[in-house]
Design an enzyme around this catalytic site. Structure first.
Site, PDB file in Angstrom:
ATOM      1  N   TYR A 154      73.357  20.416  52.960  1.00  0.00           N
ATOM      2  CA  TYR A 154      72.607  21.684  52.962  1.00  0.00           C
ATOM      3  C   TYR A 154      73.539  22.867  53.238  1.00  0.00           C
ATOM      4  O   TYR A 154      73.319  23.980  52.786  1.00  0.00           O
ATOM      5  CB  TYR A 154      71.468  21.615  53.981  1.00  0.00           C
ATOM      6  CG  TYR A 154      70.351  22.601  53.715  1.00  0.00           C
ATOM      7  CD1 TYR A 154      69.656  22.585  52.504  1.00  0.00           C
ATOM      8  CD2 TYR A 154      69.984  23.557  54.664  1.00  0.00           C
ATOM      9  CE1 TYR A 154      68.625  23.486  52.264  1.00  0.00           C
ATOM     10  CE2 TYR A 154      68.953  24.455  54.428  1.00  0.00           C
ATOM     11  CZ  TYR A 154      68.284  24.408  53.231  1.00  0.00           C
ATOM     12  OH  TYR A 154      67.262  25.306  52.993  1.00  0.00           O
ATOM     13  N   LYS A 161      69.543  30.061  56.266  1.00  0.00           N
ATOM     14  CA  LYS A 161      68.196  29.905  56.837  1.00  0.00           C
ATOM     15  C   LYS A 161      68.180  30.295  58.321  1.00  0.00           C
ATOM     16  O   LYS A 161      67.170  30.800  58.817  1.00  0.00           O
ATOM     17  CB  LYS A 161      67.691  28.468  56.656  1.00  0.00           C
ATOM     18  CG  LYS A 161      67.380  28.086  55.212  1.00  0.00           C
ATOM     19  CD  LYS A 161      66.306  28.940  54.570  1.00  0.00           C
ATOM     20  CE  LYS A 161      65.842  28.383  53.244  1.00  0.00           C
ATOM     21  NZ  LYS A 161      65.014  29.334  52.472  1.00  0.00           N
TER      22      LYS A 161
HETATM   23  P1  NAD Z   1      61.743  26.830  43.533  1.00  0.00           P
HETATM   24  O1  NAD Z   1      62.959  26.641  42.718  1.00  0.00           O
HETATM   25  O2  NAD Z   1      60.458  26.450  42.931  1.00  0.00           O
HETATM   26  O3  NAD Z   1      61.638  28.333  44.036  1.00  0.00           O
HETATM   27  C1  NAD Z   1      62.770  29.115  44.332  1.00  0.00           C
HETATM   28  C2  NAD Z   1      62.475  30.488  43.766  1.00  0.00           C
HETATM   29  O4  NAD Z   1      63.511  31.395  44.113  1.00  0.00           O
HETATM   30  C3  NAD Z   1      62.391  30.466  42.227  1.00  0.00           C
HETATM   31  O5  NAD Z   1      61.153  30.993  41.811  1.00  0.00           O
HETATM   32  C4  NAD Z   1      63.530  31.393  41.811  1.00  0.00           C
HETATM   33  O6  NAD Z   1      63.223  32.126  40.648  1.00  0.00           O
HETATM   34  C5  NAD Z   1      63.617  32.295  43.031  1.00  0.00           C
HETATM   35  N1  NAD Z   1      64.867  33.043  43.075  1.00  0.00           N
HETATM   36  C6  NAD Z   1      66.139  32.553  43.191  1.00  0.00           C
HETATM   37  N2  NAD Z   1      67.004  33.586  43.164  1.00  0.00           N
HETATM   38  C7  NAD Z   1      66.271  34.717  43.028  1.00  0.00           C
HETATM   39  C8  NAD Z   1      66.595  36.099  42.927  1.00  0.00           C
HETATM   40  N3  NAD Z   1      67.856  36.534  42.949  1.00  0.00           N
HETATM   41  N4  NAD Z   1      65.577  36.985  42.793  1.00  0.00           N
HETATM   42  C9  NAD Z   1      64.296  36.575  42.749  1.00  0.00           C
HETATM   43  N5  NAD Z   1      63.931  35.287  42.841  1.00  0.00           N
HETATM   44  C10 NAD Z   1      64.910  34.383  42.975  1.00  0.00           C
HETATM   45  O7  NAD Z   1      62.006  26.010  44.883  1.00  0.00           O
HETATM   46  P2  NAD Z   1      61.213  25.950  46.262  1.00  0.00           P
HETATM   47  O8  NAD Z   1      61.663  24.712  46.893  1.00  0.00           O
HETATM   48  O9  NAD Z   1      59.773  26.191  46.055  1.00  0.00           O
HETATM   49  O10 NAD Z   1      61.865  27.144  47.082  1.00  0.00           O
HETATM   50  C11 NAD Z   1      61.115  28.178  47.678  1.00  0.00           C
HETATM   51  C12 NAD Z   1      61.624  28.467  49.079  1.00  0.00           C
HETATM   52  O11 NAD Z   1      61.309  27.368  49.915  1.00  0.00           O
HETATM   53  C13 NAD Z   1      63.130  28.666  49.187  1.00  0.00           C
HETATM   54  O12 NAD Z   1      63.399  29.661  50.147  1.00  0.00           O
HETATM   55  C14 NAD Z   1      63.601  27.325  49.709  1.00  0.00           C
HETATM   56  O13 NAD Z   1      64.826  27.406  50.379  1.00  0.00           O
HETATM   57  C15 NAD Z   1      62.463  27.023  50.645  1.00  0.00           C
HETATM   58  N6  NAD Z   1      62.349  25.634  51.082  1.00  0.00           N
HETATM   59  C16 NAD Z   1      62.357  24.621  50.187  1.00  0.00           C
HETATM   60  C17 NAD Z   1      62.249  23.313  50.616  1.00  0.00           C
HETATM   61  C18 NAD Z   1      62.287  22.164  49.648  1.00  0.00           C
HETATM   62  O14 NAD Z   1      62.612  21.047  50.062  1.00  0.00           O
HETATM   63  N7  NAD Z   1      61.949  22.364  48.391  1.00  0.00           N
HETATM   64  C19 NAD Z   1      62.108  23.038  51.987  1.00  0.00           C
HETATM   65  C20 NAD Z   1      62.074  24.094  52.885  1.00  0.00           C
HETATM   66  C21 NAD Z   1      62.196  25.391  52.423  1.00  0.00           C
END
Ligand code: NAD
Length: 262
Positions: A154, A161
């Protein structure tokens, strides 16, 4: 109908596996009006049908690493809605090469990129939308346990984060004076587009199934329900918080299951 008539701006839907999609779906089922951003034409094609499916009001291009695009989004949202009751920031990004191997090898550019998009963008968006956020508005962002403990691969995202969670606390003070709340959800791992960039992600999912108290991984629906709590008056009085929605994994030090104790 906990969010009847509330205007929820949802940033970060890429497809129907996105955490933001799970959140938007819960919001819709509870009476909220929705609008979504997208990042580039490829994702526009994915977000358009989702907006239709969830009966959203509009979608707009917004790269959160661009102050100009954020300003254009503010202008558009002001014209369309006049105000925002709920703001979801579900955005993160780091170069794939920084999500594997040794953290010590993270480049300056890779570090800056991850911090800019995954941490600073929350402050940028809150600052730009501040005047549109209504009395009693709620802001929600997405974090991960890698901010607190080392999670293999990570790496730089864990550092970003940690900065994101600290930002939530500082923003809570600035926004609290206006009766606006801001909280983070620290979600357990979920197979999404963003997660696919993390080296060995499948192994992490398996590990959680083995070791989390609930012996399963969370779903986007689980996260959506907690987001509903944070977006609604059920959480009036809660701000600056990081809510773990991870089937209890963060509570475990050494967690040998009852049946394996002897
Ligand atoms: P995802 O890929 O579906 O969503 C990530 C989003 O970030 C996408 O819609 C992408 O277009 C957007 N993005 C990236 N760069 C960008 C920019 N410069 N401007 C605007 N938008 C931008 O994946 P996800 O897992 O749903 O991620 C959403 C959030 O949840 C993130 O912050 C991720 O770190 C967090 N998260 C994810 C997990 C996991 O395991 N999937 C766990 C905890 C937290």
């Amino acid at each position: 109908m906990l969010l009847e008539g509330k205007r929820a701006l949802v940033l970060g839907v890429a497809n129907n596996k996105s955490i933001a999609y799970g959140i938007a779906k819960e919001f819709k089922e509870n009476g909220a009006k929705l609008a979504f951003n997208f990042l580039g034409d490829a994702l526009k094609k994915r977000v358009e049908p989702i907006c239709e499916e969830l009966d959203g009001d509009f979608i707009f291009q917004c790269d959160v690493s661009s102050d100009e695009e954020i300003a254009a989004a503010v202008k558009l949202v002001e014209e369309k809605w006049g105000g925002v009751d709920i703001l979801v920031h579900s955005i993160g990004f780091a170069d794939r090469k920084d999500l594997q191997g040794r953290f010590i090898e993270t480049s300056r550019d890779g570090f800056k990129l991850a911090m800019d998009i995954s941490a600073y963008s929350l402050t940028a968006v809150c600052g730009a939308f501040e005047h549109l956020l209504t009395d009693n508005a709620s802001v929600i962002t997405m974090s991960y346990y890698g901010s607190e403990k080392v999670i293999t691969n990570y790496n730089v995202m864990g550092v970003a984060k940690a900065a994101l969670e600290a930002s939530v606390r500082y923003l809570a003070v600035d926004l609290g004076a206006k009766n606006i709340r801001i909280n983070a959800i620290s979600a357990g791992p979920i197979k999404t587009l963003a997660a696919s960039g993390i080296g060995g992600f499948r192994k992490i999912l398996n590990y959680i199934e083995e070791n989390a108290p609930m012996q399963r991984n969370v779903t986007t629906q689980d996260v959506g329900k907690s987001a509903l709590y944070l977006a609604s008056d059920l959480s009036a009085g809660v701000t600056g918080e990081v809510l773990h929605v991870d089937c209890g994994y963060h509570t475990v030090g050494i967690g040998i299951r009852n049946e394996d104790k002897k």
